[in-house]
Structure formats: C-alpha cells, structure tokens
Scaffold this active site. Structure first.
Site, PDB file in Angstrom:
ATOM      1  CG  HIS B 259      19.461  -5.163   0.795  1.00 20.85           C
ATOM      2  ND1 HIS B 259      19.118  -4.499  -0.360  1.00 20.85           N
ATOM      3  CD2 HIS B 259      20.772  -5.469   0.665  1.00 20.85           C
ATOM      4  CE1 HIS B 259      20.182  -4.405  -1.147  1.00 20.85           C
ATOM      5  NE2 HIS B 259      21.205  -4.995  -0.537  1.00 20.85           N
ATOM      6  CD  GLU B 260      23.073  -6.795   3.310  1.00 21.01           C
ATOM      7  OE1 GLU B 260      23.575  -7.672   2.587  1.00 21.01           O
ATOM      8  OE2 GLU B 260      23.233  -5.572   3.096  1.00 21.01           O
ATOM      9  CG  HIS B 263      22.606  -9.640  -1.112  1.00 25.10           C
ATOM     10  ND1 HIS B 263      22.788  -9.551  -2.472  1.00 25.10           N
ATOM     11  CD2 HIS B 263      22.607  -8.367  -0.648  1.00 25.10           C
ATOM     12  CE1 HIS B 263      22.886  -8.259  -2.818  1.00 25.10           C
ATOM     13  NE2 HIS B 263      22.771  -7.520  -1.725  1.00 25.10           N
ATOM     14  CD  GLU B 289      22.579  -4.822  -4.444  1.00 25.29           C
ATOM     15  OE1 GLU B 289      21.586  -4.142  -4.094  1.00 25.29           O
ATOM     16  OE2 GLU B 289      23.442  -5.222  -3.635  1.00 25.29           O
TER      17      GLU B 289
END
Lengths: 492, 492
Positions: B259-260, B263, B289
């Site tokens: 997820h990170e 980003h 997101e």
C-alpha cells in the site's frame, strides 16, 4: 511585558526553531538519508537557512532590538538576551542573503562531493569544492571585517573574541612541549585486547551503562550510527549523538560516545527557563569541547574510571577479558603513538593534529597556501610535528569533514577545549575531595552536578574565557593541560 | 523568463522546501523522536507552518500571481503553475496566521495526547483535544466559506471539488450493496498460516523483493518502523515509507508495504521537470489512494500475484509453508470477516469502516453529534453496518490517528481511492492483454509504466476526477468497485 521585548522573544523563538529544524535536516542527511536525496536536501537546507537569515536581519526586528538597547530600562536576563540578540543580528547583517544561500549550497555540495572523493582517495575531484569554500570564507571575512587577519573574522563564529595572534602565542609553545613529551613516551610497551569479534550489540550495552551513569536521559535523546560522530539537538529535551563501531575492537566506540555525551549533557543542561533564547545556547565551541573532552579523556581514560568499569566490561564480554587488570586497560587506552588520523589520536598527539590544521587553514585563508598545494603541505607538517609519513590524501588532508562543509576556523576550538577542560577539571578535583572515590564507584553525576551551575546553566550569559576564569580565578592557560598530560603519561 | 514568473517559481520552490521540511519534522516525530522531545517538536512544526503560511500569503507574491493571471500571455505549464499557485494562495489567505499556529499546535498536541490516551483506553483524556480539533475545523470552514455544508470546506483540502452531498449519493447505495455482499460471503472457511515465530528480518527480505519488483528505488527512499504506517517525501528522490510488524504472522506487514509503496511510486513519479512546483504534487488524496489500493488489493490479493510470490515466500520461510497452495493463500488473504479495526479490515468490509467515519465526522462538523456522544454513536454504527459489538474506545473511536491530528474530512478519500482504483485497473487490464502473464511472473513494472504517463506525471495539471475520466472515458462510479468485489469474493 514590554511590547518590543515580547516581539523579540517571539522572534528569537522562531530563529531557534529554525536552527533546530536545520539540525534535523542535517542529522538525517548524515544518519539515514538515501543517497539520491542529497540534491533535494541541499535545497531544503538552503531555503531554511535563507529564511533564518531573513528573519534575523529584518529591519523591524533590528529596530526593536535597538530601541530596547537604547532604552536602558531592561535588567537581568532580558538585558542579556537583547545584548546577545543584537550581536547575532549584527553578525548576520554583515552577509547578504544571496551570499548566505551561495555559501549554504556550496557547503552541502562540498560535503557530498567530499564523501565520495575521500572514499576514492581523489583529491582532484574534491579540490574545486575546497577552493570554493576557501574563497567563500575569504569573502565572508571581508563582509564581517577584521583588524589583523581575515582568519579572525571566521574564528569569531566559533570562538568569540579569540584571534589568530593569540592562538599562535598559545599553540606555539604548547606544540613544542608536546613534541618533546611525545618523544619521551611514545612506543612504551602496552597490552592489546585479544583479537576476535566484539559484537556491536554488546558494545552498545556497555556504553549505554556508562552514558546512564554520566546522567544522559534516553527519553530525551538517542544514539545512532553515522560515519562522522557528532552531537546535535532539536530541543533541550531532544539531544542526540551518533557514533560508529568496529567489531574488531571492544572499545571502538566508547570514547566517541563519552565525548559526544559530554556535548549532549551540556546542551541538555542549558537553563530551560530561557529556552529558545540565546541564553540557552553555548558561548563558544571551545567551551563545548571543554565538556566533551573532560568526559572522554580526563574522566574516561583515568585509572579510577576503569576500577569501576573494567568489571562491567568483563561481564559484558564473558571470559574474554578476565586476564586484564585495571592497569592493563589504563595503559592500553593511554598508549601514545603518532598516527595519521586525528579522531583516533591519543590525548598527547591529538593537539598536534589540531595545530597542523590551524596552521594550514590560516595559511589558506591568509592566501599564503593555495588549495592545490595543500596535500604536500599536509605531508610536510605531519613529518615535522609527528614524524610520520602520510601515504595518501584519504588519510591525509581529506580525512576530516570540516573544510568540506565550509568550517574554516573551527579546528582550534578542539585544543582550546582541551585547555579549558584541564583547567576546570583540576579545579573540580581540588574542590571535590570525594571525587576519586565517586569515580571508583561509577558515581559520575558528581561531576555533572558540579558543571551544571558553573557552565551549563550559564549558557551565553558569559563568554567562554570568562566562564573558565570565574571557575579557576585567573586566565586559562595551556600549562594545566601539559601538567595533566605529564602526570598521566610520564613515569612517576 | 518573465520577472514575475521567475519570482513565482522561486517562491514555489521555497514553499515546497518548507513542506518537505515539515514532512521530515513529522516523520522523525513518528519514527524516532524520544518521548520528551514532543513539546519542542510541536513548536518547530508550528514555526515552520507559520513561515510557510507567511510566504504563501505575502502581498507581493499574491500580486505577482495576479499580474501573471491577468496578463494572459502565459501558456503550457507556466499557465497551469500560476493557476494552481493562485488556488493555494487564495486558500491559505482565508486563514489568519494566528489561526494557523493555533491549529498546528492543537494538532501536534492532539496527536501526542491521543497516543497515550489510546494506549490507556482513556477517551476522557482525549476528549478535550478532539473537541478542540472539531471546533478549529468548524472555524476553518467558516474562514474558507461554503455553499451547503461546512464539511465541504474541509473536504476541499483533501479532495478538491468534492462535496458531502455527492459523497452521500455515492456512499449510500455502495454501503447497502456492501452490507449485502458481506452477509453473503462472510465466514467462508479459509486456511490459516501455521502458528509460530515469523522473524521480522525474513518478512523484510520478502517485502523488499516485492517492492523492488514494483519498481521502488531503495537509493531514493527507505523503509522504517512506525506505529502508524505512512508514506512521506522530502524530495522526488527521497520518498520513504513506514510499516509495522507482528512476528506471529508471516504477512503482517506485506499489504501495508505494498500500500505505502503504491503511494511512494506515485510521489516518485511526478514530473521532475516541474519539481518544486504544484505540478509535481498530487491533485487529491483520493487519486493518491487509487495508486496505493490498486497495488495492495487489486494486484497484491490476486491469484496471479501469488502464483509468482508463493514460491518466493516458501523459500523465505523454508519448509514451513510447503503444504500451501496458491489457492490457499488466495483464500486466506481474501477472507471477509467484519472486524473492529479499519486498517486490518478486508477489502469488502473496509469501505463500511470508512462510511461510518464519514457519517460520524460529518455529524460532528455539522453540529448534530457532540464529541462526548461519539463513543456511543461509534458503537451504534458498528452494530448497524458491520453487525459487531465494540468492546472499548481503544479499538473503537480512538483507533485512528486522523481526528487526533485534526484531519477531519480525510476519511472519504480512502473509499474514493478504492472506487478510482477499480475503474482504472479494469481499464488497464482491458488495454494490457499480457498483464495476467506478467503478473504470474512477477513483472510488476508493467503496471507502473502504464500509470506513469496517465496519472503520475500528470501531477496537478488536472484534477482527480478528470484524470480518471480521461482514462476510463466517463465519470467514475462505484459500480466498478462492486463488480470487482463480487467477481473476487462470490463463488463463480
């Protein structure tokens, strides 16, 4: 509160916050930053430096300070704050903002180029950066103004009130005496730690114990690893140090940690009632080094220290040091041997490394030595002062970070620190008859408590030499340092 | 270059540097800072925020922007830069500097109080901070101005152009459909990883491999441990993520890291030719997101992904996962089960956690829910949407950092991100027939290269909804997300 004084205090708080912020940008750059982040980090540092300079030199701030100074009704700390703020403001106003940005960028760039060039032993790659830094330093000196030497104008940034002339007078005879002392004691047979693997984790356990005994608060600081050890602060309650490890030697980082913790205890000990004002900062680097070197050398290399800590070390590395006596360790950590690297030097030769750098940077600033001649001049000096041959520039004139980062005029403060430390510590021992016993039992905070009111909490209320003079009752001189070194290193 | 444009670009660079500096102050606060440093750090953050605001709203900057906008001779990126800079400038000018300082201090204080209060499950201790943050948010909304709901003014900070009304229209039917879907699939029998110790170091080796395959550059970033995972940047070439580990589960950090990293790849992919301008930033959090959730869920929880990575995982933990099939892992990482904690929730229930927060913060901002009633309202909503009982506030309304840090109006962007991600990923698959094969062989950068020109390099040249619309050819809607979830979770 007087309206001007309220404004001045607010501005001083902002300026201090920006200094702490710059410290964090630099700390991260040296400790954690990924390599490709360098250019961006340089820009951030330049921007924050420029804003600091802009706030520091804003006309309405300057005018408020002037009104407060003229008014004459301030007393106590308020008067001192205005005095110091005005000093800072005038110093900053000497430099145009464009120059500050140019300087900051050159210093960050110099640091990053130096790091690679040193690894590759490539002075040619580093030379343009150093030339730029010398040129900027000379321009800065012209902006600041000076009476005798442009070097004085730079020295003022690190050791206020000191001059090249006074340093020459102090350092000349000191260097001669040290050369003689080194010849007398060098090469004395000393024990060695056994070969083998000394894990970082165990070294850390031992150091942490020493730091705690010294009074370091781990809830208000931390220890990280960096190639160039240093101490920095982001608040009176966030004072951090860095160190480095070599797993082939059990004490590879101990003296670094004691040294940097000495700095940290000073920073953490400023008067919190005047936090975010110049009074909660140090008046000079020499007085800062006075603290770090006292802990590292006068305390950490003493026989009494090892009386307590050798058993702790033996417990940390079970069975590997059982055959060592306190006297063995004492002799081992006090071996005198001329060597190439300043930060690894013993207490006696250390100051000769500093004198060499002082003389060389003085010559570069005064224009009598060109940067391209530096590597040869370095080698000549090492032969003259330490009797050794320098094989390359990596372990020669490129070993230190200072010139790469534009810190010219900084080195002498190391030896001044040693001089102050010897003076202050002799006085402390005179006044504290129980100290030897405390030291033999690891009660190190006795020294900390003694230093707090006499040096730490004073901050910039007094200048460095004045602080030492108030403690010892006369002007500090190099004799105390020589006396200490002779007492420790010459056979009784 | 036009003189005004030169000045504007310089100012934008300074503003961006200050943002990066703030990011570092906050990153360190969450990752490394010793506990007693909190108050000082809060002051530094306030000072830098105030300076940012002062530079952002300086009249001569505002005037230069206005002249450039009126002039009309700018084109291309210069015109877009001025448009975006003027937008930021006007938004900032809505808030007085004193208010910005008050807000920043309250948010830093709120964060630090919340961290302790949550650990102690002490809502009463946290309540005054949340009340303060809600009050400040309402005052901010009044400063900004709004048409329908004060919530719209806050949402604008995170998802420009979005309104509470539109969110209600989108989220209402979505929540109903999700509730139905959850009832259909929850509790399906799934395999479990064996009990035991799964060392952090091995988890890191595995994750690092996935990150590298995704295209993350470890020379331009790093991974650290923090209680609340996040991604931050200090330069286009220094984009860092944080994660956390649980040694009782082998994949405890994998999806956080994916997820990170999603980003981070977005941040690192902005157009470097327009670095330090608004064009090298994201137009909204929803589009941010979109990237992180696409990697985490659409890629990372797919069967094809595990086709390649299960053998890698099995190698990382020798002999312990040999009896697992791709289908086992697929079912395990896609288990649907209503639960207490948003960040641990599965893909289906996740959006219900978000809808709950959206409805509650909307009510607090519109004044129909008081902070003291929040814990009960939280429990009621969890029963209603997820059918579960919330045992305490630690795992209830205090579980997230957002409200503590003053981030009100932020939560909906998570579900918007899921909606955008489903739309964009469906289009990507249509356009990339070889993707399934790439994914089955760990060739993850196929997706990255597709996203680069369509989303990453666009930056703020376009708004979020417009970017998605350009990709999919119509307005984004929640249907794609539902289609994806049904396809993945309902038996074929």
């Amino acid at each position: 509160m007087n309206h001007d004084m309220g404004f001045v205090r607010q501005r001083l708080g902002e300026l201090q916050d920006l200094c702490y912020t710059l410290n964090l940008l630099e700390w991260d750059m040296e400790v954690l930053m990924p390599s490709k982040g360098a250019a961006g980090r340089g820009r951030c540092i330049s921007t924050v430096s420029a804003l600091h300079h802009r706030l520091q030199t804003e006309p309405r701030y300057e005018e408020a300070l002037q009104r407060l100074a003229d008014d004459g009704s301030l007393f106590g700390d308020d008067a001192l704050i205005v005095r110091e703020a005005q000093y800072d403001c005038r110093r900053a106003a000497c430099l145009p903002e464009d120059f500050v940005i140019e300087q900051t960028e050159a210093h960050t760039h110099g640091f990053n180029v130096w790091r690679d060039a040193r690894d590759r032993n490539d002075f040619a790659a580093f030379r343009p950066c150093l030339e730029k830094n010398v040129e900027l330093a000379r321009r800065a000196a012209e902006y600041y103004g000076y009476d005798e030497s442009p070097y004085d104008a730079l020295l003022e940034n690190f050791e206020r009130g000191m001059t090249a002339g006074r340093l020459r007078t102090m350092f000349g005879p000191l260097a001669e005496s040290l050369k003689e002392l080194v010849v007398q004691v060098e090469g004395t047979e000393t024990p060695e730690f056994p070969d083998g693997h000394w894990p970082v984790e165990s070294q850390q356990v031992f150091e942490r114990r020493v730091m705690q005994d010294m009074g370091y608060d781990f809830e208000a600081g931390r220890v990280d690893i960096a190639p160039h050890p240093f101490c920095t602060m982001f608040d009176l309650q966030d004072v951090r140090i860095t160190t480095r490890y070599d797993e082939s030697a059990p004490l590879s980082s101990l003296y670094t940690v004691m040294h940097e913790s000495g700095h940290a205890l000073y920073d953490a000990g400023f008067d919190s009632a005047q936090a975010r004002t110049p009074l909660a900062t140090a008046p000079s680097l020499g007085i800062h080094e006075c603290n770090s070197r006292m802990w590292e050398n006068l305390v950490g290399r003493s026989r009494a220290f090892w009386h307590h800590y050798l058993p702790v070390l033996q417990e940390t590395f079970p069975r590997r040091l059982d055959h060592f006596s306190v006297d063995d360790v004492f002799r081992l950590v006090n071996r005198v041997q001329p060597s190439l690297i300043r930060v690894d030097a013993d207490e006696c030769t250390y100051n000769l490394h500093v004198v060499i750098r002082f003389e060389l940077e003085l010559a570069m600033i005064e224009g009598t030595l060109s940067v391209s001649d530096l590597p040869d001049a370095w080698k000549t000096k090492y032969r003259e002062y330490l009797g050794i041959d320098v094989p390359d520039d990596r372990d020669g004139c490129m070993q230190d970070v200072h010139w790469a980062s534009g810190l010219l005029g900084y080195f002498p403060t190391y030896t001044l620190g040693n001089i102050y430390a010897a003076e202050v510590y002799a006085k402390f021992r005179d006044e504290t008859p129980g100290w030897d016993d405390d030291l033999r039992h690891g009660r190190l905070t006795t020294l900390l408590e003694w230093l707090r009111p006499r040096i730490h909490r004073v901050g910039r209320r007094k200048q460095a030499a004045e602080i030492v003079q108030n403690i010892i009752g006369r002007e500090p001189a190099a004799d105390a340092l020589l006396m200490h070194l002779r007492a420790r290193h010459l056979p009784a």
